[in-house]
Design a protein around this motif. Structure first.
Motif, mmCIF file in Angstrom:
data_model
loop_
_atom_site.group_PDB
_atom_site.id
_atom_site.type_symbol
_atom_site.label_atom_id
_atom_site.label_comp_id
_atom_site.label_asym_id
_atom_site.label_seq_id
_atom_site.Cartn_x
_atom_site.Cartn_y
_atom_site.Cartn_z
ATOM 1 N N ARG A 104 -3.604 8.984 11.604
ATOM 2 C CA ARG A 104 -2.438 9.261 10.804
ATOM 3 C C ARG A 104 -1.888 10.756 10.852
ATOM 4 N N THR B 247 2.488 0.045 9.439
ATOM 5 C CA THR B 247 1.369 0.376 8.547
ATOM 6 C C THR B 247 1.115 -0.602 7.287
ATOM 7 N N GLU C 82 -8.028 4.294 5.033
ATOM 8 C CA GLU C 82 -7.283 3.299 5.040
ATOM 9 C C GLU C 82 -6.981 3.111 6.618
ATOM 10 N N SER D 209 0.959 -1.344 -0.135
ATOM 11 C CA SER D 209 0.161 -0.002 -0.214
ATOM 12 C C SER D 209 0.960 1.369 -0.165
ATOM 13 N N LYS E 3 -0.666 5.941 6.829
ATOM 14 C CA LYS E 3 -1.793 5.703 5.552
ATOM 15 C C LYS E 3 -1.954 7.278 5.037
ATOM 16 N N VAL F 44 2.254 4.961 1.325
ATOM 17 C CA VAL F 44 2.509 5.475 2.591
ATOM 18 C C VAL F 44 2.807 6.934 2.592
#
Length: 797
Positions: A655, A597, A688, A575, A683, A577
């Motif tokens: 986040r 994460t 997310e 994913s 994220k 970051v």
């Protein structure tokens, strides 16, 4: 079933690409209480993986492992940080080779030595002829030396016994006779026939557990392009070659790392050394803190000169941070008036470092920064000895005033002879201009790039490549055709000022704004090519966004690079970051943030100077790699756990720059009370963050019984099972069948989180730390196992 190999890379760094290994197996104590002990991984899936360790005892009766002992054959390289590796060989018969014929396309075990002079002209699988099957190895000889050497490593040999290497060779008429040998020392008789297969063999008494089996010519130099074929190779214990066996060995890397200490101990007059080593996770802990991403990348790309200009407001000069001890940039006054204040402005946004503010009284009066670049970066010999290479420069700038000079590079000679180039913003348009001048301005060329206006008050990044003459502004390339400028000895930041040793060299075009991160690199100079220009251009993303939005696998490799670990091998789907532009903590701390994460696993490789990074998807619906019967386990240590050690039913997650959100399991809270966890992840969206928090709650709101230890004596099991256990690593799934009647189910499926390993002369014990494998079970449309309502309907994220 095979043997142990322990090797040390005396005189090498762990990150050297071509370590020459020295076998030290014969001095390793594996009997009489001696053992090779290894730890790896984590206690469970919620704990961080730890630095792996190795411990073993060495017989030091001749002082060879005593640091500082001048009579040691390894002196002066018995020292801390020596690379060390451990391998285990598993036989499936008598043949110690892992590739004994060439029916499979996997032939990488056979190659040539690291020295290019030892390479044959070519080698490849070939189906022209074969001694067994349909394929053999064809070697085409070079026309120098012996024509080249093809070799394969052999590990796990018993020490102090007779062993025999053999292979079938086919030499066509007109090609030179060939030999096989061991390490170039024990050599067979030359081949004596042409046009048919002939078996060659050589017998020797082993003095180490590892060796190279080689094939080369019997005379030198051969005619280039002559050739030979090889097939049906074998290394076996015994004083004579026996029937060839296709049942090959397997080599299993158990540990790679760096020696922490070589403590010498005596029992009476008997000396031993207890070697302790750590895997590459320790490498990450050597730096207490990282600088901002931009600083790390400038330094990591080998800047030969680097002035971040991030000093505090009390400073009156800017220091070099390249490590090359360049002189400081000091303030130079032109005319009267104007200020230059450190620590009052800002540079690129992602690093959050201060920058000096240039406030001139006018275009011809103000302050700038200047230093003489010593020693020279490059030289064509106009000044002193020629120094090969070309230069690449970069600088960050911000201004609202066009028509001013940001950077000047010149010879620093008397005004009538001074030559160089300076960069400015075109008056009116604010586009980038490069002005080349010769002999104090006697000949001047102005080149203008078709950039947007840079006099907009925003930060901008400029890169100039001397070799191509091109510039890059904010990552976009512009062809300007700026010429090469040799022996540039004077660096001026913020005006066109010349050498202060000569009168009449006050600056003009004084910069109004900020300048930061002035750096220079040398390409194609002494010692190698230097950084790619694209890597320097990439600093724009580091400075502007902190590489926000890149995949977590890319981020992990980037952070490892800051710690000088060259390779991160990633597996799974990753994913994006958020930015980590400021950094500021130890490398491993920031890497753990990325790991958390991703809900992944970070650990060291067992076979080299690399890290491994698994995404959470590696654990989705995993397939069992090893099946053990409960009776195979060391049953005194088997335990089924059912407790609240891992329970989480409330997660407050956030986040950077985003919302703080709460996810909970009402059912679990009602039954067991609150088990709360704080989760901060990198994220890029709040959605997310919710997914990450939900992933924790649905797995741990109600933990189920699990096996947390799987102890096994591996060497007593069937060869296939033994090999599978040695291949097992973090995230490998192990199935245990035939569980006792008191167990929740007759079969337990567990995932490896780490292990403790103990290798002795007669045993190979593995004690795996495990968790429930079905924690990674996720929904798959139409799958008979993973789409069952109420049980395996968990959605992955």
């Amino acid at each position: 079933m095979g043997g142990l190999t322990v090797q040390a890379g005396f005189g090498y760094s762990a990150v050297d690409p071509d370590i020459v290994w020295t076998d030290i197996t014969q001095w390793v104590k594996t009997s009489g209480g001696g053992a090779v002990s290894i730890t790896r991984g984590a206690a469970d899936e919620r704990a961080d993986t730890q630095t792996g360790t190795l411990s073993l005892s060495l017989d030091n009766r001749d002082g060879r492992f005593t640091p500082g002992n001048a009579s040691s054959p390894y002196t002066p390289n018995v020292r801390r940080n020596t690379p060390v590796r451990v391998l285990k060989t598993v036989l499936n018969g008598k043949n110690f080779l892992v590739i004994a014929n060439f029916e499979s396309s996997a032939t990488s075990a056979w190659g040539w030595a690291a020295d290019p002079a030892a390479a044959p002209q070519a080698y490849a699988r070939d189906n022209t002829r074969a001694n067994t099957g349909s394929w053999s190895m064809k070697v085409t000889w070079a026309g120098t030396g012996t024509g080249g050497v093809l070799r394969a490593p052999v590990h796990g040999l018993p020490i102090g016994v007779s062993c025999t290497a053999s292979a079938y060779v086919y030499v066509p008429a007109g090609s030179p006779a060939v030999v096989i040998d061991i390490d170039g020392t024990h050599v067979s008789a030359p081949s004596s026939v042409t046009g048919s297969w002939q078996r060659l063999s050589v017998t020797w008494t082993t003095t180490s557990a590892s060796a190279y089996m080689r094939i080369t010519t019997a005379s030198a130099p051969p005619a280039a392009g002559t050739m030979a074929w090889m097939d049906s190779a074998q290394v076996e214990e015994g004083a004579a070659a026996t029937a060839w066996s296709s049942n090959v060995a397997s080599y299993h890397a158990r540990f790679f790392g760096i020696v922490g200490s070589w403590p010498v101990k005596w029992s009476g007059l008997h000396s031993t050394v207890t070697l302790t080593a750590s895997d590459m996770m320790k490498w990450l802990g050597r730096r207490p803190s990282l600088g901002p991403m931009l600083v790390e990348e400038v330094q990591g790309d080998g800047a030969a000169l680097y002035y971040p200009l991030s000093e505090p407001s009390s400073s009156v000069s800017g220091g070099d941070q390249s490590g090359a001890s360049r002189p400081s940039l000091t303030i130079r006054q032109s005319g009267s008036g104007g200020t230059l204040e450190f620590g009052t402005g800002t540079g690129p946004p992602a690093d959050e470092l201060p920058a000096p503010t240039f406030t001139p009284a006018s275009a011809s009066a103000g302050k700038s920064l200047q230093c003489r670049v010593t020693p020279l970066l490059t030289s064509d010999g106009s000044t002193g000895t020629p120094i090969p290479g070309t230069q690449v420069w970069e600088v960050w700038l911000s201004t609202s005033t066009p028509g001013r000079c940001v950077l000047k590079l010149s010879t620093g000679t008397a005004p009538a002879f001074e030559s160089g180039v300076y960069f400015m913003l075109e008056s009116g348009t604010g586009r980038l201009q490069a002005v080349e001048f010769l002999f104090g301005g006697g000949s001047t060329t102005t080149l203008t790039a078709a950039t947007p206006t840079l006099a907009d008050g925003a930060p901008h990044h400029l890169v100039w490549d001397e070799a191509s003459g091109d510039v890059w502004v904010d990552g976009v390339q512009y062809a300007l055709g700026i010429g090469a400028h040799s022996d540039m000895a004077l660096l001026t930041v913020g005006s066109t000022a010349g050498n202060s040793a000569f009168p009449g060299t006050d600056g003009t075009l004084h910069w109004a704004g900020t300048v930061s991160h002035v750096a220079a690199y040398v390409r194609n100079g002494v010692g190698g090519a230097g950084p790619a220009v694209a890597d320097i251009v990439d600093h724009y993303d580091a400075g502007m966004t902190g590489h926000a939005g890149e995949l977590s696998s890319e981020r992990m490799s980037r952070l490892a690079g800051y710690a000088r670990i060259p390779t991160v091998t990633s597996s799974g789907s990753f994913s994006p970051v958020a930015s980590q532009g400021v950094l500021g903590q130890a490398p491993v701390t920031h890497m753990r943030d990325v790991e958390r994460t991703e809900s992944g696993r970070l650990f060291a490789a067992r076979d080299g100077a690399a890290l491994l990074f698994q995404s959470r998807s590696v654990r989705y619906n995993p397939t069992s790699a090893v099946t053990l019967a409960y009776s195979d386990l060391e049953t005194l240590d088997v335990e089924m756990a059912d407790d609240d050690q891992k329970q989480v039913n409330v997660v407050e997650a956030s986040r950077p720059g985003g919302a703080t959100q709460r996810i909970q399991s009402d059912e679990s809270i009602a039954r067991d009370g609150i088990y709360q966890q704080q989760l901060t992840v990198l994220k890029v969206t709040d959605a997310e963050v919710i997914d990450a928090a939900t992933w924790q709650v649905i797995r741990y709101a109600d933990p189920q019984p699990e096996l947390r230890q799987l102890p096994v004596e591996a060497s007593t099991l069937a060869v296939a099972t033994y090999r599978a256990l040695l291949d097992a690593d973090i995230s490998t799934v192990v199935t245990v069948t035939g569980m006792p009647a008191e167990a929740p189910a007759p079969t337990a499926i567990s995932m490896v989180e780490g292990y403790v390993e103990r290798i002795t002369e007669a045993q190979h014990q593995l004690d795996f730390h495990t968790s429930r494998a079905d924690l990674g079970s996720v929904w798959v449309l139409g799958d008979p196992t993973y789409s069952v309502l109420g049980t395996t309907t968990r959605l992955a994220y």
